[in-house]
Design an enzyme around this catalytic site. Sequence first.
Site, PDB file in Angstrom:
ATOM      1  CD  GLU A 177      36.880  36.392  35.276  1.00 60.31           C
ATOM      2  OE1 GLU A 177      36.794  36.435  36.684  1.00 60.31           O
ATOM      3  OE2 GLU A 177      38.384  37.675  34.752  1.00 60.31           O
ATOM      4  CE  LYS A 219      37.022  40.372  37.364  1.00 59.21           C
ATOM      5  NZ  LYS A 219      37.415  40.054  38.767  1.00 59.21           N
TER       6      LYS A 219
HETATM    7  P1  13P Z   1      43.016  40.185  38.423  1.00 57.24           P
HETATM    8  O1  13P Z   1      42.327  41.521  37.829  1.00 57.24           O
HETATM    9  O2  13P Z   1      43.861  39.896  38.955  1.00 57.24           O
HETATM   10  O3  13P Z   1      43.125  40.101  36.505  1.00 57.24           O
HETATM   11  O4  13P Z   1      41.778  39.444  38.757  1.00 57.24           O
HETATM   12  C1  13P Z   1      40.860  40.066  38.368  1.00 57.24           C
HETATM   13  C2  13P Z   1      39.922  37.959  38.205  1.00 57.24           C
HETATM   14  O5  13P Z   1      38.818  37.668  39.728  1.00 57.24           O
HETATM   15  C3  13P Z   1      40.333  36.878  37.877  1.00 57.24           C
HETATM   16  O6  13P Z   1      39.568  36.131  37.269  1.00 57.24           O
END
Ligand code: 13P
Length: 339
Positions: A177, A219
């Site tokens: 991510e 992500k």
């Molecule tokens: P949000 O969809 O609220 O941004 O959270 C996703 C997430 O895992 C952030 O690390």
Amino acid sequence: MKDTDIAATAKALVADGRGILAADESTGTIGKRFETINVTSTADSRRAYRELLFTTAGVGEFVSGVILYDETLRQSAADGRTFVDVMKAQNIMPGIKVDTGAKPLAGSPDETVTEGLDGLAERFKEYAKLGARFAKWRAVIRIGSGLPTPYCIDVNAHALARYALLCQEAGLVPIVEPEVLMDGDHTIEACDRASTDTFHAVFQALHQQGVALEGMLLKPNMITSGKSAAKQASVDDVAAWTVRCLKRTVPPAVPGIVFLSGGQPGKLATQHLNAMNANHGPLPWKLSFSYGRALQDQALKRWKGAKENVAAAQAALKLRAKLNSAASLGRYRSDAEAA
Ligand code: 13P
């Protein structure tokens, strides 16, 4: 490492019409969410709220996996079943957030580097024993005057790849991510530049360190205008810019891309995902969701910490999950919002 197993898990996480619920708020972050509904954050109130989410009847049709925080992976439902067993009964895979947060980056005062590599191989062994099938590590990239620096992108990409390979060696699927924050008044062009640089660097690092792309999910943020920009890009523009950026940076060997919502309102996050899938196919990877706030906000607001609100909160979660499932197939219709 059994590459075939992790590739199968990664594929299953993005099976048709399914996505991920991010419920891995750290103790500090869930405390802030609870403050908005006047609920005191204790181990038991956090447990009760997570139980509400995971026991929502039928949510497993739309949700393939849930990302948990360390505390939650070890907790149980009121009926004594572990949360891991509750999820298995819903055909949902448990995942675990393993980074220990974004910390100040030496040499660049306004930027951060995500920590958590020390002892990670041992922690993965324990998480695998507890039942986790996949994991998550979030890197944070900020847009601003002179930001992001190539140095910040580089160290975060390096850490993401270190994490991803350790994760695969433990038999878990890494969710990688890199989040370019929406904070600021920047243009969609600036978001595209920062995101393109970031995603390129991330895949370069993953390649250099030998991460199997078939056994991971990306992500990312979507390509949007800054949250406080006067001019906000339309849904169609966000979809077009996001798909173009991802086509330029993400190899087709990656089975799926699951977006974070990053503070977008629930409905808008659904519309963006739908526009990408409805208007830009065929695509080399699945495009689905791994939303936190966009999936949970309404449920949290309805719950307010009261047992009698659990059913209403669960209905809100299930509806949002169902609409995002439709969006992952390009079949969302706004009249379904009223249901
Ligand atoms: P949000 O969809 O609220 O941004 O959270 C996703 C997430 O895992 C952030 O690390």
